[in-house]
Design a protein around this motif. Structure first.
Motif, short mmCIF file in Angstrom:
data_model
loop_
_atom_site.label_atom_id
_atom_site.label_comp_id
_atom_site.label_asym_id
_atom_site.label_seq_id
_atom_site.Cartn_x
_atom_site.Cartn_y
_atom_site.Cartn_z
N ARG A 182 0.01 5.09 0.18
CA ARG A 182 -0.58 5.39 0.27
C ARG A 182 -0.16 7.25 0.24
O ARG A 182 -0.41 8.72 0.16
CB ARG A 182 -1.52 5.91 1.38
CG ARG A 182 -2.64 7.06 1.43
CD ARG A 182 -3.43 6.15 2.78
NE ARG A 182 -4.40 5.09 2.88
CZ ARG A 182 -4.55 4.14 4.12
NH1 ARG A 182 -4.22 4.97 4.78
NH2 ARG A 182 -5.27 2.93 3.54
N TYR A 183 1.31 7.46 0.93
CA TYR A 183 2.62 8.39 0.95
C TYR A 183 2.98 8.50 0.40
O TYR A 183 4.04 7.74 0.07
CB TYR A 183 2.52 8.40 2.66
CG TYR A 183 1.69 8.94 3.85
CD1 TYR A 183 0.50 9.90 4.25
CD2 TYR A 183 1.22 7.67 4.31
CE1 TYR A 183 -0.52 9.83 5.16
CE2 TYR A 183 0.16 7.38 5.52
CZ TYR A 183 -0.84 8.36 5.68
OH TYR A 183 -1.65 8.60 6.57
N ARG A 243 10.37 -0.11 9.50
CA ARG A 243 9.80 -0.09 10.43
C ARG A 243 8.84 -2.10 10.06
O ARG A 243 8.67 -2.28 9.73
CB ARG A 243 8.76 0.29 10.66
CG ARG A 243 9.06 1.80 11.15
CD ARG A 243 8.07 3.04 11.31
NE ARG A 243 7.84 3.63 10.48
CZ ARG A 243 6.35 4.41 11.16
NH1 ARG A 243 5.76 4.09 11.41
NH2 ARG A 243 6.20 5.25 9.25
N ILE A 269 7.29 0.18 5.42
CA ILE A 269 6.86 -0.68 6.72
C ILE A 269 6.54 -2.25 6.82
O ILE A 269 5.51 -1.58 5.66
CB ILE A 269 5.84 0.09 7.07
CG1 ILE A 269 6.10 1.50 7.56
CG2 ILE A 269 4.94 -0.50 8.59
CD1 ILE A 269 4.70 2.90 7.25
N ARG A 272 6.73 6.78 1.99
CA ARG A 272 6.48 5.67 2.79
C ARG A 272 5.58 4.30 2.35
O ARG A 272 4.24 5.12 1.80
CB ARG A 272 5.68 5.56 4.07
CG ARG A 272 6.45 7.06 5.22
CD ARG A 272 4.88 7.44 6.44
NE ARG A 272 5.05 8.46 5.22
CZ ARG A 272 3.55 9.79 6.35
NH1 ARG A 272 2.90 9.25 6.80
NH2 ARG A 272 3.70 10.47 5.21
N TYR A 303 -5.14 4.36 18.24
CA TYR A 303 -6.37 4.36 16.65
C TYR A 303 -7.98 4.36 17.51
O TYR A 303 -7.85 3.85 18.67
CB TYR A 303 -5.95 2.68 16.07
CG TYR A 303 -4.92 3.42 14.99
CD1 TYR A 303 -4.89 3.72 14.20
CD2 TYR A 303 -4.16 2.57 15.30
CE1 TYR A 303 -3.15 3.33 13.00
CE2 TYR A 303 -2.60 2.71 15.26
CZ TYR A 303 -2.67 3.34 13.45
OH TYR A 303 -1.81 3.29 13.72
N ILE A 359 1.05 -1.29 0.09
CA ILE A 359 0.21 0.11 0.02
C ILE A 359 1.26 1.11 0.31
O ILE A 359 1.60 2.12 0.15
CB ILE A 359 -0.86 0.20 1.17
CG1 ILE A 359 -1.46 -1.49 1.13
CG2 ILE A 359 -1.99 1.22 1.17
CD1 ILE A 359 -2.12 -1.12 2.72
N LYS A 405 -3.94 9.12 7.17
CA LYS A 405 -4.60 8.99 9.52
C LYS A 405 -4.33 10.74 9.44
O LYS A 405 -4.31 11.47 8.68
CB LYS A 405 -3.83 8.67 10.12
CG LYS A 405 -2.95 7.24 9.39
CD LYS A 405 -1.65 6.95 10.78
CE LYS A 405 -2.02 5.09 10.43
NZ LYS A 405 -1.58 4.75 8.87
N LEU A 414 3.51 0.94 3.15
CA LEU A 414 3.51 -0.30 3.52
C LEU A 414 3.25 -2.43 3.28
O LEU A 414 2.66 -1.76 2.44
CB LEU A 414 1.51 0.00 4.14
CG LEU A 414 1.46 -0.94 5.29
CD1 LEU A 414 2.01 -0.41 6.62
CD2 LEU A 414 0.10 -1.16 5.81
N TYR A 474 2.61 5.05 20.77
CA TYR A 474 3.32 6.27 19.35
C TYR A 474 1.48 6.92 18.79
O TYR A 474 0.84 7.72 19.08
CB TYR A 474 3.06 4.99 18.20
CG TYR A 474 3.55 5.59 16.78
CD1 TYR A 474 4.07 7.14 17.01
CD2 TYR A 474 3.37 4.90 15.90
CE1 TYR A 474 4.07 7.32 15.05
CE2 TYR A 474 3.35 5.77 14.37
CZ TYR A 474 4.01 6.52 14.31
OH TYR A 474 4.37 7.29 13.25
N TYR A 475 0.51 5.67 18.69
CA TYR A 475 -0.42 5.58 18.18
C TYR A 475 -1.49 5.55 18.95
O TYR A 475 -1.19 4.21 19.75
CB TYR A 475 -1.28 5.31 16.68
CG TYR A 475 -0.50 6.22 15.51
CD1 TYR A 475 -0.51 7.66 15.79
CD2 TYR A 475 -0.36 5.28 14.27
CE1 TYR A 475 0.42 8.85 15.12
CE2 TYR A 475 0.30 6.98 13.69
CZ TYR A 475 0.38 7.86 13.58
OH TYR A 475 1.41 8.89 11.97
C1 LIG Z 1 -0.04 4.21 9.29
C2 LIG Z 1 0.13 3.79 7.72
C3 LIG Z 1 1.64 4.43 7.42
C4 LIG Z 1 2.09 4.50 8.76
O1 LIG Z 1 2.24 5.95 8.87
P1 LIG Z 1 2.57 7.16 10.00
O2 LIG Z 1 2.10 7.91 10.23
O3 LIG Z 1 4.42 7.31 9.20
O4 LIG Z 1 3.65 5.94 10.90
C5 LIG Z 1 1.74 4.12 5.82
N1 LIG Z 1 0.87 4.01 4.85
C6 LIG Z 1 0.13 3.69 5.50
C7 LIG Z 1 -0.58 2.67 4.19
C8 LIG Z 1 -0.43 3.30 6.31
O5 LIG Z 1 -1.69 2.73 6.84
#
Ligand SMILES: *Cc1c(COP(=O)(O)O)cnc(C)c1O
Ligand code: SF4
Length: 362
Positions: free
Chosen positions: A90-91, A193, A162, A94, A285, A88, A332, A96, A282-283
């Protein structure tokens, strides 16, 4: 056989066994487990003191999972942000990467309920219609490992990878090392991570050998997942200490769960306990609107109330960010109690944690 392998091998997957042990109705538990699989390690099972307690609620199938017709199977639309079936993005910086489809315990509130714990290959194919049978950890197919590394290699903006799942620490050390060394060969990957619930549900997974391997791939972070103070045991404490002693910063991501930890005092005890274990909250949810998890969802106001309480009463280090995942996969969002009572020409009117009102000049 290592102790953690023994835990996996003798984990409870048969609703009949569970029902006999606690004198419950196996018919109901079985019905739910056929749709959403059950697995509970002997270690985690021992933390249950009676049916309905906070550990039981997290691990034992409940008819409410089948009765829930609210929510969606994939509210975050992860499947839409996937360049590969198990990645995934999304950002921008980063990704996942879902490298394992197995977990030591199948949490009843899991956001990826539709995909984890099922027959080999389910997570890796996006086919949510496949039913759950096999329990042996399946490594990611070679093709997907190569494709994943190739994708990350080609996206030079990715600095943070991650590893998630399922639970990456259900892979054998060698399988995990193949992934880590592949990532470390990519120059633009700065940090790695790992997201794993094993320190909480199967702490014996954190062996000296595993940690010796992990520390070769620094900078490496690990986020784990404790939800209730009862999960903080001598064993889990030892697991976290091992990681931290190897220079791996350990963070914690909890889910706010009705009847488990939606209480300021329970949360306070959990967070204080984590800090003592050198685990940084950290979080927290908000439970996502995932089908089959409605009975765990709390109101957002409750979450904000708990955070407000914590802000005034607990070390700031212990207070996690309260996050909701925006529907539709928009990412998020952090929610925090709003201290601004009103905004005037010459200043802000603010409320402090203990309810005092003060004016801050602009
Ligand atoms: C939660 C998440 C991350 C990591 O988010 P951080 O706020 O950097 O911990 C990265 N990719 C996806 C798709 C996520 O859902
Ligand atoms: S360990 Fe994580 S991925 Fe696995 S069932 Fe629990 S919440 Fe879901």
């Amino acid at each position: 056989m290592l102790e953690w392998e023994r835990q996996l091998k003798s984990s409870l997957t048969d609703p009949g066994d569970l029902a006999r042990r606690f004198r419950q109705d196996s018919e109901h538990i079985g019905q739910v487990a056929r749709k959403y699989p059950m697995r509970i390690t002997p270690y985690y099972l021992n933390l249950i003191s009676e049916p309905g307690d906070p550990v039981w609620k997290q691990a034992v199938p409940d008819m409410a999972e089948l009765d829930d017709d609210t929510g969606e199977e994939d509210p975050l639309q992860e499947d839409r942000h996937s360049p590969l079936p198990n990645m995934i993005h999304r950002y921008p910086d980063r990704v996942l990467w879902l490298v394992s489809e197995q977990c030591a315990v199948y949490c009843r509130f899991c956001t990826r309920k539709r995909r984890v714990g099922c027959r080999r290959g389910q997570l890796f194919t996006l086919d949510s219609a496949v039913k759950c049978k096999e329990l042996t950890p399946a490594p990611m197919p070679d093709g997907l490992l190569r494709e994943g590394l190739k994708y990350i290699q080609s996206r030079t903006e990715v600095r943070d990878v991650i590893l998630s799942g399922g639970d990456p620490l259900l892979l054998a050390d060698e399988q995990l090392e193949e992934i880590l060394s592949g990532l470390r060969a990519i120059e633009h990957v700065q940090i790695i991570r790992i997201g794993s619930r094993t320190p909480c549900v199967m702490p014996m997974r954190i062996t000296a050998k595993l940690v010796r391997m992990l520390r070769k791939y620094h900078p490496l972070y690990l986020n784990t997942h404790f939800n209730h103070p009862r999960e903080l045991t001598p064993e889990s404490r030892r697991a976290c200490a091992r990681l931290v002693d190897a220079g791996i910063p350990v963070g914690n991501q909890s889910v706010l769960l009705q009847g488990v930890n939606d209480d300021p005092y329970v949360m306070e005890e959990l967070l204080r306990g984590l800090l003592v274990m050198r685990v940084k909250p950290y979080y927290l949810y908000q439970a996502d609107p995932v089908r089959g998890t409605g009975h765990f969802r709390t109101s957002i106001d409750r979450g904000l109330e708990i955070i407000s309480y914590l802000r005034g009463n607990v070390s700031g280090l212990a207070v996690p960010a309260y996050v909701i995942d925006a529907p539709g996969g928009a990412g998020k969002l952090i929610l925090a109690p709003d201290p601004v009572v009103s905004r005037q020409d010459d200043g802000l009117v603010l409320r402090t944690y203990d309810g005092r009102v003060c004016r801050y000049p602009l």
